[in-house]
Structures are given as structure tokens and as C-alpha cells.
Write a protein that holds these residues in place. Structure first.
Motif, PDB file in Angstrom:
ATOM      1  N   LEU A  46       1.307  -4.758  -6.960  1.00 17.45           N
ATOM      2  CA  LEU A  46       1.197  -3.805  -6.216  1.00 17.45           C
ATOM      3  C   LEU A  46       0.694  -4.155  -4.778  1.00 17.45           C
ATOM      4  O   LEU A  46       1.036  -4.142  -3.863  1.00 17.45           O
ATOM      5  N   GLU A  47      -0.458  -5.151  -4.842  1.00 12.56           N
ATOM      6  CA  GLU A  47      -1.024  -5.286  -3.831  1.00 12.56           C
ATOM      7  C   GLU A  47      -0.070  -6.587  -2.941  1.00 12.56           C
ATOM      8  O   GLU A  47       0.133  -6.609  -1.702  1.00 12.56           O
ATOM      9  N   ASP A  48       0.320  -7.345  -3.737  1.00  5.71           N
ATOM     10  CA  ASP A  48       1.062  -8.265  -3.081  1.00  5.71           C
ATOM     11  C   ASP A  48       2.333  -7.614  -2.394  1.00  5.71           C
ATOM     12  O   ASP A  48       3.002  -8.273  -1.373  1.00  5.71           O
ATOM     13  N   TYR A  49       2.925  -6.368  -2.761  1.00  6.37           N
ATOM     14  CA  TYR A  49       4.026  -5.830  -2.192  1.00  6.37           C
ATOM     15  C   TYR A  49       3.746  -4.581  -1.486  1.00  6.37           C
ATOM     16  O   TYR A  49       4.309  -3.563  -1.610  1.00  6.37           O
ATOM     17  N   HIS A  50       2.287  -4.566  -0.829  1.00  7.74           N
ATOM     18  CA  HIS A  50       1.929  -3.566   0.339  1.00  7.74           C
ATOM     19  C   HIS A  50       1.670  -2.306  -0.442  1.00  7.74           C
ATOM     20  O   HIS A  50       1.878  -1.373   0.279  1.00  7.74           O
ATOM     21  N   LEU A  51       1.226  -2.286  -1.623  1.00  2.00           N
ATOM     22  CA  LEU A  51       0.639  -0.943  -2.132  1.00  2.00           C
ATOM     23  C   LEU A  51      -0.426  -1.276  -2.839  1.00  2.00           C
ATOM     24  O   LEU A  51      -0.727  -0.831  -3.926  1.00  2.00           O
ATOM     25  N   PRO A  52      -1.478  -1.339  -1.837  1.00  3.02           N
ATOM     26  CA  PRO A  52      -2.830  -1.814  -2.461  1.00  3.02           C
ATOM     27  C   PRO A  52      -3.604  -0.540  -3.101  1.00  3.02           C
ATOM     28  O   PRO A  52      -3.065   0.652  -2.738  1.00  3.02           O
ATOM     29  N   GLY A  53      -4.433  -0.785  -4.107  1.00  2.00           N
ATOM     30  CA  GLY A  53      -5.253   0.593  -4.555  1.00  2.00           C
ATOM     31  C   GLY A  53      -4.658   1.575  -5.443  1.00  2.00           C
ATOM     32  O   GLY A  53      -5.139   2.407  -5.837  1.00  2.00           O
ATOM     33  N   MET A  54      -3.298   0.785  -6.010  1.00  2.91           N
ATOM     34  CA  MET A  54      -2.692   1.814  -6.825  1.00  2.91           C
ATOM     35  C   MET A  54      -2.626   1.330  -8.416  1.00  2.91           C
ATOM     36  O   MET A  54      -2.040   1.774  -8.954  1.00  2.91           O
ATOM     37  N   GLU A  55      -3.590   0.371  -8.591  1.00  5.70           N
ATOM     38  CA  GLU A  55      -3.378  -0.374  -9.725  1.00  5.70           C
ATOM     39  C   GLU A  55      -3.891   0.811 -10.974  1.00  5.70           C
ATOM     40  O   GLU A  55      -3.366   0.718 -12.173  1.00  5.70           O
ATOM     41  N   ALA A  56      -4.952   1.550 -10.701  1.00  7.88           N
ATOM     42  CA  ALA A  56      -5.504   2.463 -11.544  1.00  7.88           C
ATOM     43  C   ALA A  56      -4.595   3.488 -12.082  1.00  7.88           C
ATOM     44  O   ALA A  56      -4.156   3.803 -13.040  1.00  7.88           O
ATOM     45  N   LEU A  57      -3.821   3.974 -11.034  1.00  5.02           N
ATOM     46  CA  LEU A  57      -2.438   4.875 -11.361  1.00  5.02           C
ATOM     47  C   LEU A  57      -1.582   4.224 -11.983  1.00  5.02           C
ATOM     48  O   LEU A  57      -1.041   5.076 -13.080  1.00  5.02           O
ATOM     49  N   ALA A  58      -1.157   3.200 -11.650  1.00  3.64           N
ATOM     50  CA  ALA A  58      -0.094   2.265 -12.617  1.00  3.64           C
ATOM     51  C   ALA A  58      -0.663   2.380 -14.055  1.00  3.64           C
ATOM     52  O   ALA A  58       0.334   2.405 -14.908  1.00  3.64           O
ATOM     53  N   GLN A  59      -1.784   1.772 -14.208  1.00  4.22           N
ATOM     54  CA  GLN A  59      -2.398   1.660 -15.507  1.00  4.22           C
ATOM     55  C   GLN A  59      -2.122   3.179 -16.232  1.00  4.22           C
ATOM     56  O   GLN A  59      -1.693   3.076 -17.605  1.00  4.22           O
ATOM     57  N   GLY A  60      -2.558   4.240 -15.657  1.00  4.87           N
ATOM     58  CA  GLY A  60      -2.274   5.528 -16.351  1.00  4.87           C
ATOM     59  C   GLY A  60      -0.946   5.781 -16.584  1.00  4.87           C
ATOM     60  O   GLY A  60      -0.469   6.224 -17.675  1.00  4.87           O
ATOM     61  N   ILE A  61       0.147   5.401 -15.837  1.00  4.29           N
ATOM     62  CA  ILE A  61       1.415   5.619 -15.745  1.00  4.29           C
ATOM     63  C   ILE A  61       1.793   4.573 -17.074  1.00  4.29           C
ATOM     64  O   ILE A  61       2.343   5.341 -18.275  1.00  4.29           O
ATOM     65  N   LEU A  62       1.414   3.505 -17.099  1.00  3.77           N
ATOM     66  CA  LEU A  62       1.903   2.740 -18.279  1.00  3.77           C
ATOM     67  C   LEU A  62       1.363   3.081 -19.533  1.00  3.77           C
ATOM     68  O   LEU A  62       1.873   3.075 -20.614  1.00  3.77           O
TER      69      LEU A  62
END
Length: 373
Positions: A122-138
Motif C-alpha cells: 500500500l505504501e509503495d502505491y501511494h496508500l500509506p497508513g492503511m496496512e492495519a485496515l487491510a489486515q482486518g479485511i484480510l
């Protein structure tokens, strides 16, 4: 068994997930099972596993990959026609979620795969700070399936820390007949400006932000400081390819390669630089070692499983770039160490695909007919 595999990527796409799923599907078919693919890409040629092609759109920032779209109704129609005993959902996208929901309506067991660390991209593709949200979705997606399979113990431990249940490790294999030092080509090396005395470093994979290619460039600078005649070859395609060509025109760019052509590119090099820190496994490490190359990599996933540093490759502590560069210096000194290269091939030789296909078959059978408590 009748197995439906749901995946946004499949051949003719060129990536490790697509190749793995095709190998697993064809392996099940050889064992007498019926297999069908739900995906986003048409066949490139006749033959191969039967497939249903869904609507899709390019992945934002990454036009070489596509995201599939399917309604529950479309998936249910496929169920009615194919009548699967189990689903394998390989990608956590809208199409995969629709398939999991549709399977729930029909009571069809689902095994999911965690093949790609999308949350770290996400950070590499200009969506920083969303990793925790992505973990919850996964976590939510995978906990709606009976079992989640991932290719390395490192990744399995990460998923368990996230709260994903029933995680299993299903490794990867390699075709040691295809990826073989016998495919070494003097003509190909000549095209790179290399003769038998010239060291060639190679990278094979997506030319993309998440692959840490800046470190590959720095590593080759270290390599060539010790071996001034050395050549660097990039094999692959991706969104950063044109930028890399513009910044470093001195390197050779082979583009995407497949089959024996890809095998020749591996075997015609001498050292494989693998700087990525985002892999769930790293199939290319197996392919490189099977081709008789020493690999410089970080100590995780496939490299941790396969490489004994200094014996059949070179390992640096995970994420330690200074140590990675130090190991590259060692590799530059040992680029033509025949014993090390033979040991690399031997390590890969023990990991054929049939073992993996047999485990995949067993995992699917277990969710269809779970053992009695």
C-alpha cells in the motif's frame, strides 16, 4: 473431487501465483480430479484447464494485473453447471469474496490461499497508513473459509498473529528438468556482452515498487566494484520498467520470458540478486537455485528454507541492507564457485512439485470430508 479455483491471475499472466495455480490445477487433473478455473484472463492458446472468464479492470498503478468482478448470482450459476465439491480461492478481491459468500449459501467448503503480501504494497502505491485496515479485511475474509494455506512458516506466523484461524503451510516446488544448468547459452551471454570469464548478475521478477529494486541496483554497484567487467540483467516486466531503463541504461533488460527461454536466462547468469522483503515465498529463488545460481537474499521465506549461507548461497538478516551489500561482496568473490552452485541445485532438487500437489489434494479432501472428532 470436483474443484473450482478462483483467482484474478492465471496464465498467460506471467507471475509466480499464476504459474503455481496452473501447476496445482494440472496436477489435480492428472490425479483424476475435475478442475475448473474462474479468472479474469482468456486462454492464450488451445488446451489447458477449462475456465470461466469474469469482467475485470486493471489494478490501479499496476496495469499488468487485473481485479475481477463477479456477482453471487454469476458464481452460483457456475456452481450449478460445474457442481464443485470444494473451492480454492486464491486472491482476496471482490471476485474471491463473492465466491466465498456464494459457497456459504450452498454449503460448499472453501480453502483460501494467502499468496501475496498485498497489505505491504500500500505504501509503495501511494496508500500509506492503511496496512492495519487491510489486515482486518484480510482476517475477515480468511476466517470465512475452512482453511488458509500460505507457502512459508514466516507468513503463517504473521497470519496467526493477525488472528487468522486454521492456517497451514503448503510450500512450493520447482521443475528441475526445466530450470537446469544445461540451458546455459554462450550466445545469450554474448548478447549481454559477457564471455566465460565475465560475471553476470541477474534479477528475475516483476519490475515493480514492492520488489525493492533500488537495493538490487546498489548491490550490483558493490558487485561491479569487485568485478568491473560484470554485467547486470533484469528479466521481467512491470510498472517501473521504463523508469529503470531511463535511470540505468547500462543494464540489459530482457523483458518477460517464459518456458525454456526463461530457463536459459537463469542458467546463463552466475549470481541471482533477490532484494525483495515482501514475498510470501519467492518461487524465483527455487528456479534460480535449480538453475545452478548462488542467490543473495534476505533470511526469510524461501531463502530461509533453502539457503545455507556460504554453502549454497548468501543470506543477510531480514531487512538489513548493509548486511545484504556485504553478502553481495562475498558473492562477487565467489561467483564462479562450482561447489556452491552445485549445492544450490541440489537444495532445489529435493523440492519437486508432486509433493506439493499431493498436499493440496489432501487439504481439499480434508475440508470436503473432515475427520470425525
Amino acid at each position: 473431487m470436483r474443484v473450482l479455483i478462483v483467482t484474478d491471475t492465471f496464465p498467460p499472466d506471467i507471475n509466480g501465483v499464476a504459474r503455481t495455480l496452473n501447476t496445482l490445477g494440472e496436477g489435480l487433473e492428472r490425479r483424476g480430479h475435475a478442475v475448473k478455473i474462474v479468472t479474469t484472463v482468456e486462454k492464450a492458446e488451445a488446451g489447458g484447464l477449462p475456465r470461466e472468464v469474469m469482467h475485470s479492470m486493471p489494478l490501479p498503478g499496476y496495469p499488468g494485473l487485473r481485479l475481477g468482478f463477479a456477482s453471487a448470482r454469476q458464481i452460483l450459476e457456475i456452481f450449478d453447471e460445474f457442481r464443485p465439491d470444494a473451492l480454492y480461492v486464491a486472491t482476496e478481491t471482490l471476485m474471491g469474496v463473492a465466491a466465498i459468500r456464494a459457497a456459504g449459501k450452498r454449503g460448499i467448503p472453501v480453502v483460501s490461499g494467502f499468496h501475496t503480501n498485498f497489505q505491504t504494497y500500500l505504501e509503495d502505491y501511494h496508500l500509506p497508513g492503511m496496512e492495519a485496515l487491510a489486515q482486518g479485511i484480510l482476517r475477515s475474509i480468511h476466517n470465512h473459509t475452512a482453511r488458509t494455506l500460505t507457502p512459508s512458516a514466516d507468513t503463517a506466523g504473521m497470519l496467526e498473529k493477525w488472528g487468522i484461524q486454521n492456517v497451514g503451510v503448503m510450500g512450493r516446488g520447482v521443475d528441475t528438468d526445466l530450470f537446469n544448468p544445461a540451458h546455459r547459452s554462450a550466445a545469450l551471454r554474448q548478447g549481454w556482452g559477457a564471455d566465460d570469464s565475465t560475471p553476470v548478475a541477474v534479477y528475475v521478477g516483476r519490475i515493480a515498487a514492492e520488489k525493492n529494486l533500488e537495493l538490487a541496483v546498489r548491490a550490483f554497484e558493490v558487485f561491479s566494484s569487485a568485478q568491473p567487467a560484470a554485467r547486470m540483467v533484469f528479466v521481467g516486466d512491470g510498472p517501473r520498467l521504463e523508469l529503470l531503463k531511463e535511470q540505468f541504461p547500462q543494464f540489459h533488460y530482457a523483458g518477460a520470458r517464459t518456458g525454456t527461454d526463461l530457463a536459459a536466462h537463469y542458467a546463463s547468469a552466475d549470481v541471482f540478486l533477490f532484494p525483495s522483503i515482501t514475498e510470501t515465498f519467492g518461487n524465483v529463488v527455487l528456479e534460480a537455485m535449480s538453475s545452478g545460481l548462488g542467490v543473495v537474499a534476505f533470511d526469510y521465506a524461501a531463502p530461509r528454507l533453502l539457503i545455507r549461507s556460504g554453502e549454497n548461497g548468501w543470506l543477510a538478516p531480514f531487512g538489513d541492507e548493509a548486511a545484504y551489500l556485504d553478502q553481495t561482496r562475498v558473492a562477487a568473490a565467489g561467483w564462479n564457485d562450482d561447489a556452491l552452485r552445485q549445492a544450490a541445485r541440489q537444495a532445489a532438487f529435493d523440492l519437486g512439485w508432486e509433493r506439493v500437489i499431493a498436499q493440496f489434494e489432501q487439504e481439499l479432501a480434508a475440508v470436503i470430508s473432515p475427520p470425525t472428532p
